[in-house]
Design an enzyme around this catalytic site. Structure first.
Site, PDB file in Angstrom:
ATOM      1  N   ASP A  12      44.896  35.863  71.100  1.00 14.81           N
ATOM      2  CA  ASP A  12      44.121  34.715  70.674  1.00 14.81           C
ATOM      3  C   ASP A  12      45.111  33.544  70.614  1.00 14.81           C
ATOM      4  OD1 ASP A  12      42.058  33.129  69.315  1.00 14.81           O
ATOM      5  OD2 ASP A  12      43.277  33.454  67.524  1.00 14.81           O
ATOM      6  N   ASP A  14      44.823  29.910  68.724  1.00 12.65           N
ATOM      7  CA  ASP A  14      45.043  29.225  67.452  1.00 12.65           C
ATOM      8  C   ASP A  14      45.248  30.218  66.313  1.00 12.65           C
ATOM      9  OD1 ASP A  14      43.911  26.083  67.846  1.00 12.65           O
ATOM     10  OD2 ASP A  14      43.127  27.566  69.247  1.00 12.65           O
ATOM     11  N   ASP A 169      43.694  36.714  64.836  1.00 10.03           N
ATOM     12  CA  ASP A 169      43.719  36.433  63.394  1.00 10.03           C
ATOM     13  C   ASP A 169      42.321  36.202  62.837  1.00 10.03           C
ATOM     14  OD1 ASP A 169      43.332  33.874  64.613  1.00 10.03           O
ATOM     15  OD2 ASP A 169      44.106  32.893  62.815  1.00 10.03           O
TER      16      ASP A 169
END
Length: 222
Positions: A12, A14, A169
């Site tokens: 991922d 960001d 996250d």
């Protein structure tokens, strides 16, 4: 569970690979100032970054997605962000060092993000990141938590999904990885809201700090 050596690593963007919160926080507070409000503390904004522009508008102005003015405010935020996507954003340390070595060894890696391509490309260019596969929110008809972007990234890298780690996250990252048949890796150093507990996500592996993730990844070097 024992850790099996991945053939490819997918991230991922960001909050997992790149710390983009400082620039997104700046855009969020610019929106507040535009509306005559005082800036919010950085940590308050940071926890909402992975939830996207609409969530940041709700945080900044209290406008839900269905509220009058939300769409206009979101566009203001995104336009502001687009003008400064990589002023303070950096690859998380020590992931930056690990990635240079992995890339230098010509090991496959990629990025699957729900960030639109128009904001992703200038960010990656500014940070000199060259993933072997890049899937953004607007590249396919579906996005995470659907598994298709992860499958497409694996296809472009020439590896099977089960040979990949997908690291994220957010709960949707883990949901996508599980659905794609990849090793799902949850990290706790990213943009996780107060009500979330990343250790409760149905991942295969959990790392609280970036250093711990890099230690595990370093174990797979030839």
């Amino acid at each position: 569970m024992p850790m099996h050596a991945p053939q490819a690593i997918l991230f991922d963007l960001d909050g997992t690979l790149v710390d983009t919160a400082p620039d997104l926080a700046q855009a969020t507070n610019t929106l507040r100032i535009h509306h005559g409000l005082d800036p919010l503390p950085f940590d308050v904004i940071r926890r909402q970054v992975s939830n996207g522009g609409s969530a940041l508008v709700t945080l900044a102005l209290g406008l839900e997605a269905t509220s009058d003015g939300h769409t206009q405010a979101r566009q203001f935020l995104l336009d502001t962000y687009e003008q400064a996507v990589a002023v303070h954003s950096r690859v998380f340390s020590p992931l930056d060092v690990w990635l240079k070595e992995w890339h230098g060894d010509q090991r496959p890696w990629g990025i699957v993000t729900n960030k639109p391509r128009r904001y992703t490309l200038p960010l990656l260019e500014a940070l000199a990141l060259q993933p072997g596969a890049l899937l953004c929110a607007d590249d396919l008809s579906v996005k995470k938590p659907a598994p298709e972007p992860l499958w497409e990234a694996a296809r472009r890298l020439g590896v099977e999904p089960e040979q990949c780690w997908y690291i994220g996250d957010h709960a949707r990252d883990i949901e996508a990885a599980v659905a794609a048949g990849m090793t799902a890796v949850a990290v706790g150093y990213g943009y996780i809201s107060e009500e979330d507990d990343y250790q409760q996500w149905p991942a295969d592996l959990w790392f609280g700090e970036c250093d711990a993730l890099v230690d595990a990844l370093n174990g797979f070097k030839r």
